[in-house]
Design an enzyme around this catalytic site. Structure first.
Site: not given
Ligand code: FEO
Length: 397
Positions: A24, A80, A82, A84, A146, A165, A193, A226
């Site tokens: 991040h 999601h 984001e 990543d 999130h 996530d 996390y 993750h």
């Molecule tokens: Fe909310 Fe792992 O990205």
């Protein structure tokens, strides 16, 4: 990472980045690295769940190719957006010309904004299903867990929850399942996390967990985006999510401080000594020597939060101020707290800390000294710490 079989005809095809230590953009210290998980289901319709961060697309596509020809993918599910998880989306779109893309309305809009493309998109919501052959996939919206676009996907046939996530950990490893790594390290990373990614959304998480519980899905695997897949320790991680999201805490204390000339530090040490003398563990965190994300992880379930800062230019010192800004957004409840610090003239930092803490904690009176604390003032710090620990123990009873 080589591809790994998760369950019959379901493969983990994501990538591992052992070298990513500052996730991040330096806001999350990922000491154990990061994985970007992606899952491939080989059914009548070949289905891909999530992509990986940009820069890893070649390795990821090679992983997919080791199972199927990527051009034959029929379905891409975007849980999601984001970057990543979506960074390689434009690359896979160039290969999978016939794939239908499934995700929420917000995910679609977000991808268009990020990459200018979204493919042949089908908007889905909670309660909608997708038949891919032997399997029916269920979509569960989890907005703000999130990001607004977030969703989970569930395969009842395999009893796998693909949880985006949710339930993640930043833990780079070539292992796939929770029982293949050290349990305590895993839970530590899961806590860190949760504290740093999910904590501000406690209320939403508690509500969503209760909805998922009522669905009685009989989940046997939780496959996050993750880290490791939960197989053996599902009940432990579920219990932890209930515990964290309900603002529960242990009777332990964090004494967090930033000091200019060690006067505030001397106070911090005496306060911690006082707490410890009552058998309540108090851990000292000099914010200039500890990473913010480690402190956040510790305070997630610590009942006592004690914050100290010297005053500079009528302000809280900058590093602890940034931590307090994060703490503010957690909207935590049921904590006990007080502020302390040394100052030269007016000591505004202490009131400013109290103004932040009073929103979510029962505040005890502050402790303050001018310049270097005297022996008598340090004794007072010790007594205040001792009294605070006693109150924590009474509160627990
Ligand atoms: Fe909310 Fe792992 O990205």
């Amino acid at each position: 990472m080589a591809i790994k079989l998760v369950k019959d005809n379901i493969y983990s095809v994501g990538v591992v980045d052992f070298n990513e230590k500052h996730f991040h953009d330096h806001t999350y210290l990922t000491r154990r690295g990061v994985t970007y998980n992606s899952y491939l289901i080989v059914d009548e319709k070949i289905t891909l769940i999530d992509t990986v961060r940009r820069g890893f697309e070649k390795e990821w596509i090679k992983n997919i190719r080791n199972v199927v020809d990527p051009a034959k993918i029929d379905v891409i599910i975007i849980n999601h957006i984001e970057p990543d998880h979506s960074g390689s989306f434009p690359e896979i779109l160039k290969i999978c010309h016939n794939a239908k893309i499934y995700g929420t309305e917000k995910a679609k809009l977000g991808l268009i904004k990020y990459y200018g493309v979204c493919g042949d998109w089908i908007v889905v919501k909670s309660g909608q299903n997708l038949n891919i052959g032997k399997r029916i996939l269920n979509f569960i919206d989890v907005p703000m867990i999130h990001w607004p676009d977030s969703m989970f996907t569930y395969s009842a046939h395999d009893k796998i929850l693909f949880s985006s996530d949710g339930f993640g950990q930043h833990y780079a490893t070539n292992k796939v399942f929770d029982d293949e790594v050290n349990f305590f390290i895993l839970m530590d990373e899961a806590q860190k996390y949760y504290a740093n990614i999910l904590w501000p959304f406690n209320l939403l998480i508690a509500n969503k967990l209760s909805i998922i519980n009522k669905l009685n899905l009989g989940i046997e695997l939780i496959a996050p985006s993750h880290g490791l897949i939960w197989r053996k320790h599902i009940s432990e991680i579920m219990k932890k999510y209930h515990y964290w999201s309900s603002n529960s805490s242990l009777n332990r204390v964090a004494v967090i401080y930033e000091t200019m000339w060690q006067s505030t530090e001397k106070m911090a040490k005496k306060i911690a000594e006082g707490c410890n003398s009552e058998g309540v563990e108090a851990v000292l965190f000099d914010v200039t020597k500890n990473d913010r994300t480690d402190i956040t992880s510790y305070i997630l379930d610590a009942k006592g939060w004690i914050f100290g800062s010297s005053t500079q230019n009528r302000e809280i010192l900058p590093i602890i101020s940034s931590l307090l800004n994060f703490v503010k957004v957690t909207k935590s409840k049921k904590r006990m707290s007080f502020a302390f610090g040394s100052y030269g003239w007016s000591g505004e930092a202490i009131e400013k800390i109290e103004n932040i803490l009073c929103d979510f904690a029962a505040l005890e009176p502050s402790v303050r000294t001018i310049f270097n604390p005297t022996e008598e003032e340090l004794n007072k710090c010790y007594e205040v710490g001792k009294y605070f620990a006693m109150k924590i123990k009474i509160d627990e009873a």
